[in-house]
Design a protein around this motif. Structure first.
Motif, PDB file in Angstrom:
ATOM      1  N   LYS A 277     -21.601   8.203  -1.233  1.00  0.00           N
ATOM      2  CA  LYS A 277     -22.551   7.785  -1.530  1.00  0.00           C
ATOM      3  C   LYS A 277     -23.156   7.891   0.292  1.00  0.00           C
ATOM      4  O   LYS A 277     -24.625   7.778   0.487  1.00  0.00           O
ATOM      5  N   ASN A 278     -22.605   8.010   0.781  1.00  0.00           N
ATOM      6  CA  ASN A 278     -22.483   7.761   2.550  1.00  0.00           C
ATOM      7  C   ASN A 278     -22.537   9.288   3.061  1.00  0.00           C
ATOM      8  O   ASN A 278     -22.060   9.174   4.584  1.00  0.00           O
ATOM      9  N   SER A 279     -22.245  10.408   2.590  1.00  0.00           N
ATOM     10  CA  SER A 279     -21.705  11.227   2.608  1.00  0.00           C
ATOM     11  C   SER A 279     -22.550  12.083   2.454  1.00  0.00           C
ATOM     12  O   SER A 279     -24.272  12.064   2.236  1.00  0.00           O
TER      13      SER A 279
ATOM     14  N   ARG B 276     -23.903  11.836  -3.040  1.00  0.00           N
ATOM     15  CA  ARG B 276     -24.914  10.532  -2.569  1.00  0.00           C
ATOM     16  C   ARG B 276     -25.910  10.013  -3.275  1.00  0.00           C
ATOM     17  O   ARG B 276     -26.214   9.135  -3.233  1.00  0.00           O
TER      18      ARG B 276
END
Length: 234
Positions: free
Chosen positions: A37-39, A44
């Protein structure tokens, strides 16, 4: 530092009570979802929703009987593999599993479209596979209750998702007003129906494979129809 923050959040979400605690497998899964989800990948967009559902499930089953927890933990780990393998396939430029192709076919969709495509792929396309590749027929039948017990937790997650969608999407807002909220009830009903169908298909996979194949063919047509609605109407 990022790992330390995640461990802190997990300790707050799932404090130790007696001998009950989140398993190493669940912590590993939440880490991977947090990373997704932080990519910068389009994965994400679905990963935050998946993270929230997995967190809620881990909390829900935290104090359940040991056999139920083990079943759910094994299921969660195998189930998540279908999402992550699709993410890696997209990243590597290799063939993406059929049920996830709509999600990864376009890099310019809205977050809501990605989330709905992900829900369709993962629930309608992956649950029966996760059940049949991880468990025997006897194990599935013995743990049906544990599988369905989380329906209430999913309904809560769907309610939160729907309310976010209404805030972020003018189309969803319009539907909510025109139907007086009935579309929210319809979505909740469909979510429950989809998971029930996946359990039925997993059992048919072992007990009546010809009927299973017929249902799978019809299911793929329904999934394609849902994907088209998402892509062209939102």
């Amino acid at each position: 530092m990022k790992k330390q923050i995640l461990f802190f959040l997990l300790s707050v979400l799932f404090p130790l009570m007696g001998h009950s605690q989140v398993s190493d497998a669940e912590i590993s899964l939440l880490r991977k979802l947090d990373s997704a989800k932080n990519s910068t990948s389009i994965a994400r967009h679905f990963a935050p929703l998946y993270f929230d559902v997995t967190s809620r499930a881990a909390e829900f089953y935290l104090h359940d009987k040991e056999s139920a927890k083990k079943f759910i933990q094994r299921f969660e780990t195998n189930f998540a593999g279908y999402f992550f393998r699709s993410v890696e396939a997209f990243k590597s430029g290799i063939e993406i599993p059929e049920v996830w192709k709509a999600y990864f076919s376009d890099t310019s969709l809205s977050p809501l479209q990605y989330q709905l495509l992900g829900i369709n792929a993962h629930i309608n396309g992956d649950i029966w596979q996760a059940l049949t590749t991880e468990f025997s027929l006897q194990e599935i039948q013995a743990n049906k209750k544990s599988y369905f017990d989380f329906q209430k937790g999913l309904v809560k997650e769907y309610r939160d998702f729907y309310e976010r969608s209404v805030r972020l999407s003018s189309t969803t807002t319009l539907l909510d007003k025109v139907t007086l909220g009935l579309d929210k009830l319809y979505g909740k009903t469909m979510l429950i129906r989809w998971r029930k169908r996946q359990m039925q298909m997993a059992i048919l996979y072992f007990t009546d494979h010809a009927r299973f194949e017929n249902k799978l063919y019809k299911l793929h047509k329904k999934m394609d129809h849902i994907n088209r609605l998402i892509l062209h109407n939102l």
